[in-house]
Design a protein around this motif. Structure first.
Motif, PDB file in Angstrom:
ATOM      1  N   PHE A 128      69.381  83.242  16.795  1.00 51.57           N
ATOM      2  CA  PHE A 128      70.038  81.988  16.431  1.00 51.57           C
ATOM      3  C   PHE A 128      70.014  81.021  17.616  1.00 51.57           C
ATOM      4  O   PHE A 128      69.652  79.851  17.465  1.00 51.57           O
ATOM      5  N   ASN A 129      70.414  81.498  18.807  1.00 52.76           N
ATOM      6  CA  ASN A 129      70.436  80.631  19.991  1.00 52.76           C
ATOM      7  C   ASN A 129      69.059  80.045  20.274  1.00 52.76           C
ATOM      8  O   ASN A 129      68.929  78.855  20.574  1.00 52.76           O
ATOM      9  N   ARG A 130      68.044  80.860  20.204  1.00 55.73           N
ATOM     10  CA  ARG A 130      66.673  80.395  20.443  1.00 55.73           C
ATOM     11  C   ARG A 130      66.264  79.343  19.410  1.00 55.73           C
ATOM     12  O   ARG A 130      65.699  78.305  19.737  1.00 55.73           O
ATOM     13  N   ASN A 131      66.590  79.608  18.145  1.00 57.67           N
ATOM     14  CA  ASN A 131      66.147  78.722  17.068  1.00 57.67           C
ATOM     15  C   ASN A 131      66.874  77.378  17.067  1.00 57.67           C
ATOM     16  O   ASN A 131      66.261  76.342  16.823  1.00 57.67           O
ATOM     17  N   VAL A 132      68.175  77.377  17.349  1.00 55.25           N
ATOM     18  CA  VAL A 132      68.886  76.094  17.362  1.00 55.25           C
ATOM     19  C   VAL A 132      68.502  75.271  18.585  1.00 55.25           C
ATOM     20  O   VAL A 132      68.514  74.043  18.526  1.00 55.25           O
ATOM     21  N   ALA A 133      68.126  75.925  19.667  1.00 55.21           N
ATOM     22  CA  ALA A 133      67.656  75.174  20.838  1.00 55.21           C
ATOM     23  C   ALA A 133      66.390  74.393  20.493  1.00 55.21           C
ATOM     24  O   ALA A 133      66.227  73.235  20.900  1.00 55.21           O
ATOM     25  N   ARG A 134      65.510  74.990  19.721  1.00 53.46           N
ATOM     26  CA  ARG A 134      64.289  74.286  19.282  1.00 53.46           C
ATOM     27  C   ARG A 134      64.643  73.112  18.370  1.00 53.46           C
ATOM     28  O   ARG A 134      64.026  72.053  18.446  1.00 53.46           O
ATOM     29  N   LEU A 135      65.630  73.294  17.509  1.00 58.62           N
ATOM     30  CA  LEU A 135      66.043  72.201  16.632  1.00 58.62           C
ATOM     31  C   LEU A 135      66.683  71.072  17.427  1.00 58.62           C
ATOM     32  O   LEU A 135      66.464  69.897  17.127  1.00 58.62           O
ATOM     33  N   ALA A 136      67.457  71.413  18.427  1.00 55.35           N
ATOM     34  CA  ALA A 136      68.079  70.380  19.267  1.00 55.35           C
ATOM     35  C   ALA A 136      67.004  69.520  19.916  1.00 55.35           C
ATOM     36  O   ALA A 136      67.162  68.298  20.038  1.00 55.35           O
ATOM     37  N   GLY A 172      75.094  74.264  21.738  1.00 58.50           N
ATOM     38  CA  GLY A 172      74.742  73.363  22.832  1.00 58.50           C
ATOM     39  C   GLY A 172      75.295  71.971  22.588  1.00 58.50           C
ATOM     40  O   GLY A 172      75.741  71.626  21.491  1.00 58.50           O
ATOM     41  N   GLU A 173      75.261  71.162  23.631  1.00 58.40           N
ATOM     42  CA  GLU A 173      75.894  69.847  23.608  1.00 58.40           C
ATOM     43  C   GLU A 173      75.329  68.916  22.539  1.00 58.40           C
ATOM     44  O   GLU A 173      76.070  68.274  21.796  1.00 58.40           O
ATOM     45  N   ALA A 174      74.005  68.835  22.435  1.00 64.21           N
ATOM     46  CA  ALA A 174      73.384  67.884  21.497  1.00 64.21           C
ATOM     47  C   ALA A 174      73.736  68.213  20.055  1.00 64.21           C
ATOM     48  O   ALA A 174      74.111  67.322  19.280  1.00 64.21           O
ATOM     49  N   LEU A 175      73.627  69.487  19.669  1.00 64.61           N
ATOM     50  CA  LEU A 175      73.916  69.847  18.281  1.00 64.61           C
ATOM     51  C   LEU A 175      75.412  69.885  17.999  1.00 64.61           C
ATOM     52  O   LEU A 175      75.830  69.668  16.857  1.00 64.61           O
ATOM     53  N   ALA A 177      77.524  67.652  19.240  1.00 61.87           N
ATOM     54  CA  ALA A 177      77.809  66.235  18.985  1.00 61.87           C
ATOM     55  C   ALA A 177      77.257  65.817  17.626  1.00 61.87           C
ATOM     56  O   ALA A 177      77.904  65.072  16.880  1.00 61.87           O
ATOM     57  N   TYR A 178      76.075  66.295  17.302  1.00 58.74           N
ATOM     58  CA  TYR A 178      75.451  66.013  15.997  1.00 58.74           C
ATOM     59  C   TYR A 178      76.338  66.520  14.864  1.00 58.74           C
ATOM     60  O   TYR A 178      76.622  65.801  13.909  1.00 58.74           O
ATOM     61  N   ARG A 179      76.795  67.756  14.976  1.00 59.58           N
ATOM     62  CA  ARG A 179      77.662  68.322  13.934  1.00 59.58           C
ATOM     63  C   ARG A 179      78.934  67.491  13.786  1.00 59.58           C
ATOM     64  O   ARG A 179      79.378  67.216  12.665  1.00 59.58           O
ATOM     65  N   SER A 180      79.523  67.079  14.890  1.00 59.57           N
ATOM     66  CA  SER A 180      80.742  66.256  14.822  1.00 59.57           C
ATOM     67  C   SER A 180      80.484  64.952  14.085  1.00 59.57           C
ATOM     68  O   SER A 180      81.306  64.529  13.262  1.00 59.57           O
TER      69      SER A 180
END
Length: 195
Positions: A128-136, A172-175, A177-180
């Protein structure tokens, strides 16, 4: 008038949020998986289900695609490169984020206890951590595809909330903030008050 069968605590929230975003009227049947209401429209008992007249559609991603194409909302035009990119993102989120979370859920409470492998959750959290980092890294603006909200935004936002509830690390910070930003939307705020 659409009927949405499935409680907000399931992937039905994606469908409800979509309908609120596009302003389409609907009736919400807050049914649990394998409940009599869910099994009456889907022999597997899975939710969500969308009834449009005499037609019942299953699977949240299929329902979202149907609604976006039918209403011309939260999507790019079929057959365009932008739609191809949108579909790539949607399937990436489904495969690499939703799929990982669903596997963790299965080994936490869905499968019979004797079939669960709790140790697999550590690997799933790493994945999950690896995959969301790529999406960020793919964020192009306020939304995954830049200035326009599309279906992948609904699915990813739902998954990020699901991950938090399941005890996964923050994305992570970018996602975060995106979720918020996504969860502050009026349509989302309306949906979270439903049963």
């Amino acid at each position: 008038m659409y009927d949405v069968i499935g409680s907000r605590a399931t992937r039905a929230i994606r469908v409800l949020w979509m309908l609120e975003e596009i302003g389409a009227p609907y009736n919400h049947v807050a049914a649990s998986p394998r409940s009599p209401e869910a099994s009456a429209v889907n022999p597997s008992g899975k939710v969500p289900n969308l009834r449009d007249g005499d037609t019942v559609l299953t699977d949240s991603a299929a329902i979202l695609t149907y609604l976006s194409d039918k209403h011309g909302a939260l999507t790019h035009t079929p057959g365009t490169p932008e739609r191809g990119r949108q579909d790539c993102l949607l399937h990436q989120v489904l495969d690499e984020v939703d799929g990982v979370l669903w596997m963790a859920a299965r080994h936490s409470f869905v499968l019979p206890e004797e079939r669960r492998v709790p140790a697999v959750k550590d690997t799933l959290k790493w994945e999950f951590n690896r995959n969301v980092a790529r999406l960020a890294d793919r964020l192009e603006g306020p939304f995954l595809m830049g200035d326009s909200m599309t279906l992948p935004d609904i699915v990813l936002t739902h998954c990020l909330g699901w991950a938090e509830r399941a005890g996964f690390d923050g994305p992570g910070e970018a996602l975060t903030a995106y979720r918020s930003r996504m969860e502050a939307r009026e349509a989302f705020q309306k949906v979270i008050t439903l049963p």
